[in-house]
Design an enzyme around this catalytic site. Structure first.
Site, mmCIF file in Angstrom:
data_model
loop_
_atom_site.group_PDB
_atom_site.id
_atom_site.type_symbol
_atom_site.label_atom_id
_atom_site.label_comp_id
_atom_site.label_asym_id
_atom_site.label_seq_id
_atom_site.Cartn_x
_atom_site.Cartn_y
_atom_site.Cartn_z
ATOM 1 N N SER A 41 0.670 -1.173 0.056
ATOM 2 C CA SER A 41 0.043 0.232 -0.084
ATOM 3 C C SER A 41 0.770 1.232 -0.010
ATOM 4 C CB SER A 41 -1.193 -0.106 0.991
ATOM 5 O OG SER A 41 -0.561 0.691 2.156
ATOM 6 N N ILE A 42 0.066 2.479 -0.274
ATOM 7 C CA ILE A 42 0.815 3.643 -0.207
ATOM 8 C C ILE A 42 1.285 4.147 0.825
ATOM 9 C CG2 ILE A 42 -1.226 4.896 -0.056
ATOM 10 C CD1 ILE A 42 -0.134 6.840 -2.400
ATOM 11 N N LYS A 43 0.691 3.634 1.914
ATOM 12 C CA LYS A 43 1.038 4.090 3.504
ATOM 13 C C LYS A 43 2.230 3.722 3.773
ATOM 14 C CE LYS A 43 -3.302 5.516 4.368
ATOM 15 N NZ LYS A 43 -3.576 6.933 4.820
ATOM 16 N N ASP A 44 2.931 2.926 3.303
ATOM 17 C CA ASP A 44 4.474 2.525 3.650
ATOM 18 C C ASP A 44 5.388 4.012 3.372
ATOM 19 O OD1 ASP A 44 3.668 0.047 3.646
ATOM 20 O OD2 ASP A 44 4.802 -0.982 2.012
ATOM 21 N N ALA A 47 4.322 5.901 6.640
ATOM 22 C CA ALA A 47 4.637 5.205 7.762
ATOM 23 C C ALA A 47 6.096 5.466 8.066
ATOM 24 C CB ALA A 47 4.073 4.011 7.750
#
Length: 453
Positions: A41-44, A47
């Site tokens: 996901s793009i959230k890596d 994060a």
């Protein structure tokens, strides 16, 4: 060439042209496929950035515990970074999220606490409040707070934005992205608008969220807030990462359209993406009049379809919510194919002998038992036989003496598969109330007759 650890593989995700699903749009539509990140996901991206910034200024110390409220993808990014960097993780999330997301977080050693969805953010049971309480209680802990932590949008300003600009050779005219924390759309938008202020930034919102009305009127309207199914976008408060001045337009997409389009993306473009991708593409199609020949529209595909196998990619889940029409025969089809006849019932006060006479004269094997017109039980041929073999004097007793639990009721839309599964040794039939309030009985014979017809 090799990487020193998995964190070095974050970013530089591919951009893929969409062909079939956007064939009616004159512009070139490109998908920025963020599922290629190690956490899918793009959230890596954000994060890792939040952790690195917190390490630099001392908020996150060696051996610390990361505590965050997350629907799964941010948690995954944090958990992957925590494994490499030696931190513990505790995540709070809502019961709206898919089980696969929680299982994936636990696979990386994180603790997951599931909280109710339908409570106010300030309610002590909400996943926001529980994470805040844990941060106070757990020693040496740090809460990234992805909603208000501006490292979130900064990550996309530094990485995702420049990648999109380079991959389109500066030709991008429109950015389309779901808005949840706001970090993705705001960070990318800030970078792109610095390069070309004419680029249009289109945010995807959902019904039940406050963003669209707030952008258009400046009013935070609590009446806009109600529970919704779509994951990853929309909010019932205003995160600091949402920079409304950078978002030119919000487009709302319904839960149903988002869910069905999630499946279409896999079937038409062979890209296995998640629920917010379905929302984004449904939004693009709703906004097709905004795009013209020569435009280059970039759509963010935030996460992977494996997180939604039990939801958007599950036919029963879609049918239960009325999102998918059942093509199989239903109870309504079965009763329409059988000869209309008045259902025979017997009152609970009538004698067993009267029940025997009805069964013999009508050549039937079971009768629903009623009390004051309501179905309260059933009496079957085999139950009568077993009872009389044990005690012949039961003939004169009321039917209630030997009646058993009533046949199950189904509604008119119940599929033939579900009805067949309900008919067994204990239940030789099911009951259904038609649109006029008349009770009909469906037996195995009626199912066979409907299938043959």
């Amino acid at each position: 060439m090799w990487y020193n650890n998995i964190l070095e593989t974050i970013g530089q995700t591919p951009m893929v042209k969409l062909n079939k699903i956007t064939k009616d749009i004159p512009a070139t539509v490109l998908a920025k496929v963020e599922t290629f990140n190690p956490g899918n996901s793009i959230k890596d991206r954000m994060a890792l950035k939040m952790i690195e910034d917190a390490e630099k200024d001392g908020r996150l110390k060696p051996g610390g515990t990361i505590i965050e409220g997350t629907s799964g993808n941010t948690g995954m990014g944090l958990a992957i970074a925590a494994v490499i960097k030696g931190y513990k993780c505790i995540f709070t999330s809502t019961d709206k999220q898919s089980k696969e997301k929680f299982d994936a977080l636990r696979a990386f050693g994180a603790e997951v606490i599931v909280c109710p969805t339908n409570v106010e953010p300030e309610d002590p049971r909400s996943y926001y409040s529980v994470s805040s309480r844990l941060e106070k209680e757990v020693p040496n802990s740090w809460k990234p707070n992805q909603y208000d932590n501006l490292s979130n949008s900064q990550a996309h300003y530094e990485s995702t934005g420049p990648e999109i600009w380079e991959q389109t050779e500066g030709k991008i005219t429109h950015l389309v992205a779901g808005v949840g924390t706001g970090g993705t759309i705001s960070g990318i938008a800030r970078y792109l608008k610095e390069k070309n202020p004419n680029i249009q930034v289109l945010g995807i919102d959902t019904y039940g969220s406050v963003f669209k009305k707030y952008k258009e009127t400046g009013i935070f309207d609590k009446n806009e807030i109600y529970p919704y199914i779509t994951e990853g976008i929309g909010e019932d408060f205003l995160p600091q990462n949402v920079d409304f001045s950078l978002i030119d337009h919000f487009e709302k997409v319904s839960d149903k359209d988002a869910a069905l389009m999630t499946r279409e993306v896999a079937r038409k473009e062979a890209i296995f993406a998640g629920n917010s991708t379905g929302s984004a593409i449904a939004g693009v199609l709703q906004m097709k009049d905004r795009f013209k020949e020569g435009d280059v529209v970039v759509v963010i595909f935030p996460d992977h379809g494996t997180r939604y196998l039990a939801k958007m990619f599950n036919d029963d889940w879609l049918r239960d919510r009325g999102f998918l029409k059942d093509e199989k025969l239903t109870a309504q089809d079965i009763i329409s194919k059988k000869e209309s006849q008045q259902i025979v019932t017997i009152d609970t006060e009538k004698s067993v002998l009267e029940a025997i006479n009805i069964i013999k004269s009508l050549n039937i094997s079971q009768i629903p038992v009623t009390q004051k017109g309501m179905v309260v039980g059933k009496i079957t041929e085999s139950a009568i036989l077993d009872a009389l073999l044990e005690n012949p004097s039961l003939k004169s007793q009321p039917v209630a003496t030997i009646s058993s639990a009533p046949f199950p009721f189904v509604d008119l839309n119940t599929s033939i598969d579900q009805i067949s599964a309900m008919i067994n040794k204990e239940n030789a039939a099911v009951l259904v109330e038609d649109e006029h309030g008349k009770i009909e009985i469906i037996t195995q014979y009626d199912i066979i007759n409907a299938m043959a017809g």
